[in-house]
Design an enzyme around this catalytic site. Structure first.
Site, PDB file in Angstrom:
ATOM      1  N   SER A  22       0.921  -0.963  -0.058  1.00  0.00           N
ATOM      2  CA  SER A  22       0.184   0.112   0.082  1.00  0.00           C
ATOM      3  C   SER A  22       0.885   1.233   0.159  1.00  0.00           C
ATOM      4  O   SER A  22       2.070   1.185   0.381  1.00  0.00           O
ATOM      5  CB  SER A  22      -0.870  -0.105   1.259  1.00  0.00           C
ATOM      6  OG  SER A  22      -1.390   1.432   1.407  1.00  0.00           O
TER       7      SER A  22
ATOM      8  N   TYR B 206      -1.945  -0.503  10.703  1.00  0.00           N
ATOM      9  CA  TYR B 206      -1.919  -0.858   9.308  1.00  0.00           C
ATOM     10  C   TYR B 206      -0.653  -0.512   8.469  1.00  0.00           C
ATOM     11  O   TYR B 206      -0.029  -1.276   7.780  1.00  0.00           O
ATOM     12  CB  TYR B 206      -2.961   0.030   8.644  1.00  0.00           C
ATOM     13  CG  TYR B 206      -3.489  -0.372   7.085  1.00  0.00           C
ATOM     14  CD1 TYR B 206      -3.766  -1.723   6.639  1.00  0.00           C
ATOM     15  CD2 TYR B 206      -3.002   0.425   5.880  1.00  0.00           C
ATOM     16  CE1 TYR B 206      -3.633  -2.145   5.341  1.00  0.00           C
ATOM     17  CE2 TYR B 206      -3.116   0.041   4.563  1.00  0.00           C
ATOM     18  CZ  TYR B 206      -3.622  -1.206   4.134  1.00  0.00           C
ATOM     19  OH  TYR B 206      -3.692  -1.517   3.121  1.00  0.00           O
TER      20      TYR B 206
END
Length: 464
Positions: free
Chosen positions: A303, A316
């Site tokens: 990501s 995350y």
């Protein structure tokens, strides 16, 4: 050689002769050898003497050039003040070393009085009308223009002459997290291209739904990458079908939103288990099948959060940073085996991971411990909660097929990239921001967050 002697500036010290060159070693003089005077501890160097010495140096070197002698070296000797003056006049001094610039120099004869000396030294244009800074700027602009043109040419070449894809016949690709999102779309696309797709789904009920969308070549099976027994069962299933695995796509992932103080250790471990340790376990288990043949691939869905950290995404981001580092190590360690490792770094995409992770504020409030509620206050938490729901990057999330296309390229192309940043958010916004100094990035992120509320207990902080 006597012509090179000068009664006030220079004397011939030595001559070195080779087959091709004659090197004349000249000595700058002013009454006696300058070097010996400067290094003498008892010698007091005044500002006026510095000015006169610099004039002497300029005159001497100019005299050498007028005799067509190239000046190759000039050493700076002792005395802080002399070094300072020489540094101040460095540009002018260096230009004397280039005969083709000699004509640009306006040399004045040695002054006889102090006022004229100071006037000459204070007016740099008397010596040089072209500076190194000007040349450096031109050269730098030319280099940047060349590099930019080279990049444009490279991108155009890639567009009009793309590298070919491999032959998919007989090649097996294992994908985790195929219930929805990127994994689901990739399984369908690779199946259409003729690959043998091995699709793992987290929810057993999704096995039949995905099978209906794939050909008879595909195999769909339950897989929880946080459970070693599931990974072992998947390995036996794959090993019974093939001894060589062309690609492993580590796609499964979850996200939890919230400040570090609000996020429980259990939640953080859960995110790390799925987004990092699960992928590590899958890679280690299937590595023997991957390196059985050169040019196999490991593709990790990371990501933009793997290279830029945003508030409220601590767990995350930490998991994605870890996966980025793991991918880099794997690529470098397995280089002798010809294993290709690619990382996909998208921004916000319209997938269930962002469309369904927002809950109601009462549920969010009730999950927090009483001390967190007291420390931050309901007003701050409610404001932060509302801002998260109206995040512009989430609001304008991009088409997930951009990621699927990048995944296809990483799996199918003969020359896969190391990093893929599909979409405008990752390539145009997040990645350039990540290159900024941290203190600048901190301020930008605070402006973007636009949080005006103050935590309840900030006013209760102790002061010195």
């Amino acid at each position: 050689m006597k012509a090179f002697q000068h009664r006030r500036f220079l004397q011939l010290y030595d001559v070195l002769k080779t087959k091709e060159d004659i090197c004349l070693i000249m000595e700058l003089i002013i009454g006696e050898k300058l070097f010996e005077r400067v290094i003498n501890d008892e010698f007091i160097l005044t500002e006026r003497l510095c000015e006169l010495y610099m004039i002497q140096i300029y005159e001497g070197v100019h005299f050498m050039h007028s005799c067509n002698v190239v000046h190759l070296d000039m050493k700076v000797y002792r005395s802080d003040l002399l070094c300072f003056i020489i540094r101040k006049c460095l540009q002018a001094k260096e230009y004397f070393a280039h005969p083709w610039l000699t004509r640009r120099l306006k040399i004045v004869s040695t002054p006889n009085d102090e006022e004229t000396t100071k006037k000459i030294l204070s007016t740099k244009k008397n010596y040089v009308d072209l500076s190194y800074n000007d040349i450096d700027s031109v050269i730098m602009c030319l280099i940047l223009a060349f590099l930019f043109g080279l990049y444009i040419f490279y991108r155009l070449y890639q567009h009009f002459f793309p590298t070919p894809n491999i032959n998919p016949n007989g090649k097996y690709v294992l994908i985790s997290g195929c219930d929805t999102g990127f994994g689901h779309g990739l399984a369908i696309e690779l199946d259409k291209q003729g690959f043998y797709v091995l699709a793992g789904v987290y929810i057993p009920d999704n096995v039949i739904a995905l099978k209906d969308k794939l050909s008879s070549r595909a195999t769909v099976f339950p897989l929880d990458i946080t459970k070693q027994e599931d990974i072992d069962a998947a390995f036996e299933l794959v090993k019974n079908k093939t001894k060589v695995l062309h690609g492993l796509v580590n796609n499964a992932g979850i996200a939890i939103v919230g400040y570090i103080d609000w996020t429980s250790m259990e939640a953080m471990r859960k995110v790390m288990d799925v987004n990092y340790f699960g992928h590590v376990a899958m890679t280690k288990k299937f590595l023997p099948l991957l390196i059985a043949k050169r040019d196999s691939r490991v593709v990790n869905i990371c990501s933009a959060a793997g290279y830029i950290t945003s508030p409220s995404l601590s767990a995350y981001c930490a998991s994605k940073y870890a996966l980025e580092s793991f991918s880099d190590c794997l690529r470098r360690e397995m280089f002798p085996w010809g294993l290709r490792v690619s990382v996909i770094e998208p921004g916000f995409m319209r997938t269930p991971i962002i469309e369904g992770h927002y809950e109601s504020f009462p549920n969010f409030w009730n999950r927090l411990s009483s001390d967190v509620q007291e420390r931050w206050g309901e007003n701050f938490l409610k404001t932060k909660f509302d801002i998260e729901k109206t995040n512009p990057f989430v609001k304008y999330a991009e088409d997930p097929m951009k990621v699927v296309r990048a995944l296809q390229h990483a799996v199918m192309n003969t020359v896969p990239c190391i990093h893929y940043r599909p979409g405008l958010q990752s390539s145009i916004i997040f990645f350039p921001l990540s290159r900024l100094p941290d203190w600048i990035l901190d301020r930008i992120l605070m402006i973007v967050e636009n949080l005006h509320a103050i935590p309840a207990n900030v006013s209760k902080q102790l002061t010195d």
